[in-house]
Design a protein around this motif. Structure first.
Motif, PDB file in Angstrom:
ATOM      1  N   PHE A 141       0.884  -1.160   0.000  1.00  0.00           N
ATOM      2  CA  PHE A 141       0.000   0.000   0.000  1.00  0.00           C
ATOM      3  C   PHE A 141       0.921   1.210   0.000  1.00  0.00           C
ATOM      4  N   TYR A 142       0.674   2.167  -0.891  1.00  0.00           N
ATOM      5  CA  TYR A 142       1.554   3.335  -1.033  1.00  0.00           C
ATOM      6  C   TYR A 142       0.694   4.591  -0.978  1.00  0.00           C
ATOM      7  N   LYS A 143       1.026   5.500  -0.066  1.00  0.00           N
ATOM      8  CA  LYS A 143       0.280   6.749   0.063  1.00  0.00           C
ATOM      9  C   LYS A 143       1.244   7.918  -0.029  1.00  0.00           C
ATOM     10  N   ARG A 144       0.870   8.922  -0.842  1.00  0.00           N
ATOM     11  CA  ARG A 144       1.646  10.155  -0.983  1.00  0.00           C
ATOM     12  C   ARG A 144       0.769  11.317  -0.532  1.00  0.00           C
ATOM     13  N   LEU A 145       1.252  12.092   0.418  1.00  0.00           N
ATOM     14  CA  LEU A 145       0.511  13.258   0.886  1.00  0.00           C
ATOM     15  C   LEU A 145       0.755  14.435  -0.046  1.00  0.00           C
ATOM     16  N   GLU A 146      -0.269  15.203  -0.309  1.00  0.00           N
ATOM     17  CA  GLU A 146      -0.141  16.404  -1.129  1.00  0.00           C
ATOM     18  C   GLU A 146       0.309  17.597  -0.287  1.00  0.00           C
TER      19      GLU A 146
END
Length: 132
Positions: free
Chosen positions: A72-77
């Motif tokens: 699972f990969y999450k990138r914050l803006e």
């Protein structure tokens, strides 16, 4: 069903957070190696292994799902993930489920107050901005 694997109960899953910044180009094999080295855990255990980049605006979660690995990969803006307090020199910590949900949802780990994060403009706000 006879012979079918029973999914691991969530209460049996442990959550490990690597405190050392991780290059986000690491894939399955690299993250598996880190899980073994830092936490002395079997990556096929079904536990969750979290890895953050240096800026703490990206997280990868490695886990085993019965017949293969998932990431699972999450990138914050905007904003960053908060690290829990730990002893000096510690490479990783174990998190509770509550700490995991707070970390991923942008809440302060101690106070549960919302941290700075990106908020998408509502349709009404977006329409107003386009007409300017």
């Amino acid at each position: 069903m006879e012979g079918a694997d029973v999914m691991t109960r969530f209460t049996d899953i442990r959550i490990f957070l690597c405190l050392t910044p991780t290059k986000m180009n690491c894939s399955f094999d690299g993250l598996m190696g880190q899980a073994q080295q830092i936490f002395d855990q079997d990556p096929c255990s079904g536990h969750l292994f979290l890895f953050l980049n240096r800026n703490r605006d990206r997280v990868k979660i490695l886990f085993w799902d019965q017949d293969g690995f998932c990431i699972f990969y999450k990138r914050l803006e905007a904003g960053s993930f908060q690290l829990p307090q730990s002893a000096d020199g510690q490479q990783g910590v174990e998190l509770s489920y509550t700490q995991l949900t707070r970390l991923l949802n942008g809440l302060d780990l101690q106070t549960a107050r919302r941290r700075r994060r990106y908020r998408r403009p509502s349709a009404k706000q977006a329409g107003t901005m386009q007409s300017l």
